[in-house]
Design an enzyme around this catalytic site. Structure first.
Site, PDB file in Angstrom:
ATOM      1  N   SER A   1     -12.659 -30.132 -68.522  1.00  0.00           N
ATOM      2  CA  SER A   1     -13.849 -29.307 -68.319  1.00  0.00           C
ATOM      3  C   SER A   1     -14.779 -29.913 -67.273  1.00  0.00           C
ATOM      4  CB  SER A   1     -14.592 -29.166 -69.647  1.00  0.00           C
ATOM      5  OG  SER A   1     -15.802 -28.466 -69.450  1.00  0.00           O
TER       6      SER A   1
ATOM      7  N   ASN B   1     -21.463 -39.128 -62.351  1.00  0.00           N
ATOM      8  CA  ASN B   1     -22.025 -37.813 -62.088  1.00  0.00           C
ATOM      9  C   ASN B   1     -23.148 -37.525 -63.056  1.00  0.00           C
ATOM     10  OD1 ASN B   1     -21.532 -35.338 -64.033  1.00  0.00           O
ATOM     11  ND2 ASN B   1     -19.764 -36.701 -64.274  1.00  0.00           N
TER      12      ASN B   1
ATOM     13  N   GLY C   1     -25.692 -32.244 -64.963  1.00  0.00           N
ATOM     14  CA  GLY C   1     -26.674 -31.621 -65.857  1.00  0.00           C
ATOM     15  C   GLY C   1     -26.221 -30.258 -66.359  1.00  0.00           C
ATOM     16  N   LEU C   2     -24.912 -30.104 -66.526  1.00  0.00           N
ATOM     17  CA  LEU C   2     -24.343 -28.869 -67.084  1.00  0.00           C
ATOM     18  C   LEU C   2     -24.771 -27.591 -66.362  1.00  0.00           C
ATOM     19  CD1 LEU C   2     -24.332 -29.436 -70.969  1.00  0.00           C
ATOM     20  CD2 LEU C   2     -22.538 -29.903 -69.313  1.00  0.00           C
TER      21      LEU C   2
ATOM     22  N   ASN D   1     -18.303 -29.262 -76.445  1.00  0.00           N
ATOM     23  CA  ASN D   1     -18.822 -30.439 -75.760  1.00  0.00           C
ATOM     24  C   ASN D   1     -19.970 -30.987 -76.603  1.00  0.00           C
ATOM     25  OD1 ASN D   1     -19.848 -32.339 -74.052  1.00  0.00           O
ATOM     26  ND2 ASN D   1     -20.199 -30.960 -72.321  1.00  0.00           N
TER      27      ASN D   1
ATOM     28  N   CYS E   1     -22.032 -34.660 -73.845  1.00  0.00           N
ATOM     29  CA  CYS E   1     -22.484 -34.724 -72.456  1.00  0.00           C
ATOM     30  C   CYS E   1     -23.618 -35.734 -72.317  1.00  0.00           C
ATOM     31  CB  CYS E   1     -22.964 -33.371 -71.948  1.00  0.00           C
ATOM     32  SG  CYS E   1     -23.454 -33.475 -70.217  1.00  0.00           S
TER      33      CYS E   1
HETATM   34  C1  LIG Z   1     -18.361 -33.936 -62.126  1.00  0.00           C
HETATM   35  C2  LIG Z   1     -17.943 -33.878 -63.561  1.00  0.00           C
HETATM   36  C3  LIG Z   1     -18.401 -32.844 -64.376  1.00  0.00           C
HETATM   37  C4  LIG Z   1     -18.045 -32.783 -65.712  1.00  0.00           C
HETATM   38  N1  LIG Z   1     -18.496 -31.753 -66.466  1.00  0.00           N
HETATM   39  C5  LIG Z   1     -18.132 -31.662 -67.766  1.00  0.00           C
HETATM   40  C6  LIG Z   1     -18.546 -30.562 -68.555  1.00  0.00           C
HETATM   41  O1  LIG Z   1     -19.226 -29.648 -68.089  1.00  0.00           O
HETATM   42  N2  LIG Z   1     -18.163 -30.525 -69.855  1.00  0.00           N
HETATM   43  C7  LIG Z   1     -17.385 -31.487 -70.424  1.00  0.00           C
HETATM   44  O2  LIG Z   1     -17.058 -31.398 -71.598  1.00  0.00           O
HETATM   45  N3  LIG Z   1     -16.947 -32.545 -69.687  1.00  0.00           N
HETATM   46  C8  LIG Z   1     -17.313 -32.654 -68.382  1.00  0.00           C
HETATM   47  N4  LIG Z   1     -16.860 -33.720 -67.621  1.00  0.00           N
HETATM   48  C9  LIG Z   1     -16.017 -34.759 -68.245  1.00  0.00           C
HETATM   49  C10 LIG Z   1     -14.532 -34.518 -67.964  1.00  0.00           C
HETATM   50  O3  LIG Z   1     -14.080 -33.298 -68.520  1.00  0.00           O
HETATM   51  C11 LIG Z   1     -13.678 -35.666 -68.505  1.00  0.00           C
HETATM   52  O4  LIG Z   1     -13.822 -35.718 -69.899  1.00  0.00           O
HETATM   53  C12 LIG Z   1     -14.049 -37.019 -67.945  1.00  0.00           C
HETATM   54  O5  LIG Z   1     -14.432 -36.911 -66.605  1.00  0.00           O
HETATM   55  C13 LIG Z   1     -12.926 -38.051 -68.064  1.00  0.00           C
HETATM   56  O6  LIG Z   1     -11.777 -37.670 -67.337  1.00  0.00           O
HETATM   57  P1  LIG Z   1     -11.474 -38.095 -65.807  1.00  0.00           P
HETATM   58  O7  LIG Z   1     -11.728 -39.571 -65.700  1.00  0.00           O
HETATM   59  O8  LIG Z   1     -10.061 -37.728 -65.572  1.00  0.00           O
HETATM   60  O9  LIG Z   1     -12.415 -37.317 -64.968  1.00  0.00           O
HETATM   61  C14 LIG Z   1     -17.207 -33.794 -66.271  1.00  0.00           C
HETATM   62  C15 LIG Z   1     -16.739 -34.819 -65.451  1.00  0.00           C
HETATM   63  C16 LIG Z   1     -17.092 -34.883 -64.108  1.00  0.00           C
HETATM   64  C17 LIG Z   1     -16.565 -35.996 -63.267  1.00  0.00           C
END
Ligand SMILES: Cc1cc2nc3c(=O)[nH]c(=O)nc-3n(C[C@H](O)[C@H](O)[C@H](O)COP(=O)(O)O)c2cc1C
Ligand SMILES: Cc1cc2nc3c(=O)[nH]c(=O)nc-3n(C[C@H](O)[C@H](O)[C@H](O)COP(=O)(O)OP(=O)(O)OC[C@H]3O[C@@H](n4cnc5c(N)ncnc54)[C@H](O)[C@@H]3O)c2cc1C
Ligand code: FES
Lengths: 315, 300
Positions: free
Chosen positions: A22, A70, A73-74, A128, A131
């Site tokens: 996500s 990052n 802020g959703l 979620n 966050c």
């Molecule tokens: C830019 C960005 C935005 C994200 N936005 C959300 C989000 O809206 N909701 C959520 O549950 N996780 C969000 N995540 C977390 C990711 O879904 C994931 O759990 C986390 O980044 C770890 O995986 P990765 O290292 O492969 O990115 C976000 C991550 C990044 C980098």
């Protein structure tokens, strides 16, 4: 030999175990030029909230060693615009669509879940509760009693599979996982980002306008694999593992540690076709190692000769 | 033209001034179809550290490139065109780029962003570049020169930099037919002072003869200083904005700039997708600097 990559998580059948994380895959449309979306195991879309959110002021992103912080802020279009403008497209793609939701109160989650249950083409809901970039974003994810209550209330509001997403920003991940399982979760996603911070030493100012942000990318993978392994041993639910997956080998670590599926996150930014390469790589691994089904790998970690080996006299 | 992801091969990587390099990349023909102002996300093939790709404007593209010999180095990429970028070494990523030898490969996503809007029927255009903001301005100059040749369009380019060594592409711009005026902060070339001072003098004297827009790319303070000038002279203003980026194609929501809107709620646009070129009147200029100590790298 054609290996079988299909898996089932929380009753959702997927052609392979590779999903998108996500917030790292937009609403999928952004990726259409780069990969065949129909090949994905499942698509998890950016967190939606009841009303639209504009997100945090810039700077929202900084690079860190083998990772990034990052503080978005959703930012999102809100529930109604999602249903009207994004969902019709998502429905046409093929893979199961999992909608990630966040709220500030139990009411918010209940309202989101019940409204989404009325829609066609949604296979599951990821909650979620982790966050780090919004005020109160973590309260449900860090408190076992609240987490249990939340999931129990949302359970009443929908028959869709419920997949809470765990925060790594806690002392005991197993305690929260257990509370969520007891409350009626169908699967667990882990992990969300780790809270981090970076400072510009010349100006002595934080590099992010939100001061702190969520760390993701290869830097967090060892933490994520460990948490998946711990939860897999303690809780019976299927797990969706994520955190720093860039390649098929990275994804295999999670499966072997006990995840049933994985999600590719930050890697989608650095190479938008990453998920496809992870799928192809897992398939190649199964062929090379004569493993017939990907499910044979789940939790297949061999502890022989380690300090954690379970021997007759240690148990 | 929708963007694509590909590998490119470094064909040349030449230092053109103390801190500046020109890199030429061989890649698929579709990369050559770009609009001035569009950019590439340039990443390392291993992609773990540095993790994120770097945004680089397309300076020029040559197509078709003679196809590579089948067994040769470039054959596997099916390379058909050559793209040039200009970059300033200002951090770890650009230092790694500077050390790359011909023959090495990079990952590219692009062309990305909207690019400058070119009005065909104008008889004048005023372009301003600060420091490493020059690549898209030079690309635009060349396109304006060919597209608007029939109208005899007068192209005036203003270049600003800290000193003479920061003024790039001057001869390219002149060759394209532009009148080039330069300003340096240390006075080592042209007007001693800011390029915006030169611009103001010029507009005060010539405004009545100008019917085209202002185009600008450079550090934030320069872009912000041009906004009131454009307003006072009632000229359309297209500004190329910067922001830290993770993806470059609208997926991460990381690269926002604040937009003038209603006072109660902030509105943001994505630099990578809605931009990098924005209508100067749209941007909330005073707020942008609040972005906490970034982008010193591309200061003039
Ligand atoms: C830019 C960005 C935005 C994200 N936005 C959300 C989000 O809206 N909701 C959520 O549950 N996780 C969000 N995540 C977390 C990711 O879904 C994931 O759990 C986390 O980044 C770890 O995986 P990765 O290292 O492969 O990115 C976000 C991550 C990044 C980098
Ligand atoms: C649309 C666009 C076009 C650009 N075109 C050019 C160009 O043609 N030539 C050129 O030299 N530079 C250009 N830049 C700036 C260039 O992207 C940065 O200078 C470069 O990313 C710095 O990387 P670094 O590793 O050397 O610096 P570091 O400071 O070590 O980088 C750390 C992180 O911050 C990001 N970052 C740092 N400075 C900037 C910046 N000014 N803008 C965006 N992200 C930044 C980096 O991408 C990286 O993720 C452009 C930026 C944008 C947004
Ligand atoms: S850089 Fe990711 S949305 Fe613009």
């Amino acid at each position: 030999m054609r290996p079988d990559l299909s898996i089932t998580v929380a009753g959702i059948r997927m052609q392979n175990p590779v999903m998108t994380a996500s917030g790292t895959f937009g609403y999928a449309q952004e990726f259409e030029p780069f990969l065949d979306l129909s090949r994905l195991g499942a698509i998890v879309v950016k967190t939606i909230t009841r009303t639209p959110r504009v997100g945090n002021p810039p700077t929202r992103i900084v690079e860190t060693p083998a990772g990034m912080l990052n503080a978005i802020g959703l930012q999102n279009v809100g529930l109604e615009a999602f249903i009207k403008e994004k969902l019709p497209y998502l429905r046409t793609l093929g893979p199961p669509i999992i909608v990630n939701i966040a709220g500030e109160s139990i009411d918010d989650y209940v309202e989101l879940a019940s409204r989404l249950s009325d829609q066609e083409g949604i296979s599951g809901i990821e909650l979620n509760i982790s966050c780090p970039n919004v005020a109160d974003g973590l309260i449900f994810g860090c408190n076992a009693v609240l987490a249990n209550k939340l999931i129990a209330c949302v359970r009443q509001a929908t028959s869709l599979p419920l997949i809470p997403k765990l925060s790594p920003n806690i002392t005991d991940v197993v305690e929260i996982a257990q509370a969520l399982a007891d409350g009626g979760a169908d699967a667990l996603s882990l992990i969300n980002t780790l809270i981090g911070m970076a400072v510009d030493v010349r100006s002595r100012r934080p590099k992010l306008s939100n001061v702190t942000g969520g760390l993701s990318g290869p830097a967090i993978r060892p933490v994520a694999v460990r948490m998946v392994w711990e939860v897999a041993q303690a809780v019976k639910l299927p797990l969706i593992g994520m955190g720093g997956i860039m390649t098929a080998d990275d994804a295999l670590e999670f499966l072997i540690a006990g995840a049933t599926a994985v999600a590719v996150g930050t890697a989608n930014f650095t190479s938008p076709s990453s998920a496809k390469r992870v799928i192809d790589g897992i398939k190649a691994y199964l062929i090379d190692h004569s493993v017939g089904r990907v499910t044979d790998l789940i939790g297949s970690l061999d502890l022989t000769g380690t300090t954690r080996e379970i021997t007759e006299w240690s148990s | 033209m929708s963007p694509s992801e590909c590998h490119v091969e470094v064909v040349a990587n030449k230092q053109i001034a103390p801190e500046y390099f020109s890199m030429r990349l061989a890649g698929p023909a579709r990369l050559a179809r770009f609009r001035p102002g569009q950019f590439l996300m340039l990443g390392w093939t291993d992609g773990r550290d540095p993790l994120l790709s770097r945004a680089m404007s397309i300076r020029s593209a040559k197509s078709p490139h003679p196809p590579f010999s089948k067994g040769g180095n470039g054959g596997i990429w099916g390379a058909k065109c050559e793209v040039e970028i200009l970059y300033k070494v200002c951090g770890r990523g650009t230092a790694l780029l500077a050390a790359m030898r011909p023959g090495r490969s990079l990952r590219v996503v692009g062309p990305l962003g909207n690019g400058f809007e070119i009005s065909r029927n104008v008889t004048s255009a005023v372009l301003i570049a600060g420091g490493i903001g020059v690549p898209p301005i030079a690309a635009l100059t060349e396109v304006l020169a060919t597209r608007c040749a029939a109208h005899g369009t007068k192209i005036a380019v203003f270049l600003g930099g800290r000193s003479k060594a920061d003024l790039l592409c001057v001869s390219d711009l002149r060759r394209a037919g532009a009148t080039v005026r330069v300003a340096t902060e240390d006075g080592s070339a042209g007007h001693k002072g800011l390029v915006t001072e030169l611009l103001e003098q010029y507009l005060d004297a010539r405004r009545s003869t100008l019917d085209g827009p202002l185009y600008a790319c450079g550090p934030h303070p320069m872009l912000a200083a041009i906004a009131p000038i454009a307003e006072r002279h009632n000229m359309p203003y297209q500004a190329s904005m910067e922001a830290n980026m993770a993806c470059g194609f609208g997926a991460c929501m990381g690269c926002v700039v604040p937009i003038r809107g209603n006072a109660r709620e902030r509105t943001y646009r994505l630099v990578c997708k809605d931009g990098p070129i924005f209508d100067g009147r749209e941007i909330l200029w005073d707020e942008q600097g609040a972005g906490v100590g970034k982008m010193e790298g591309s200061a003039v």
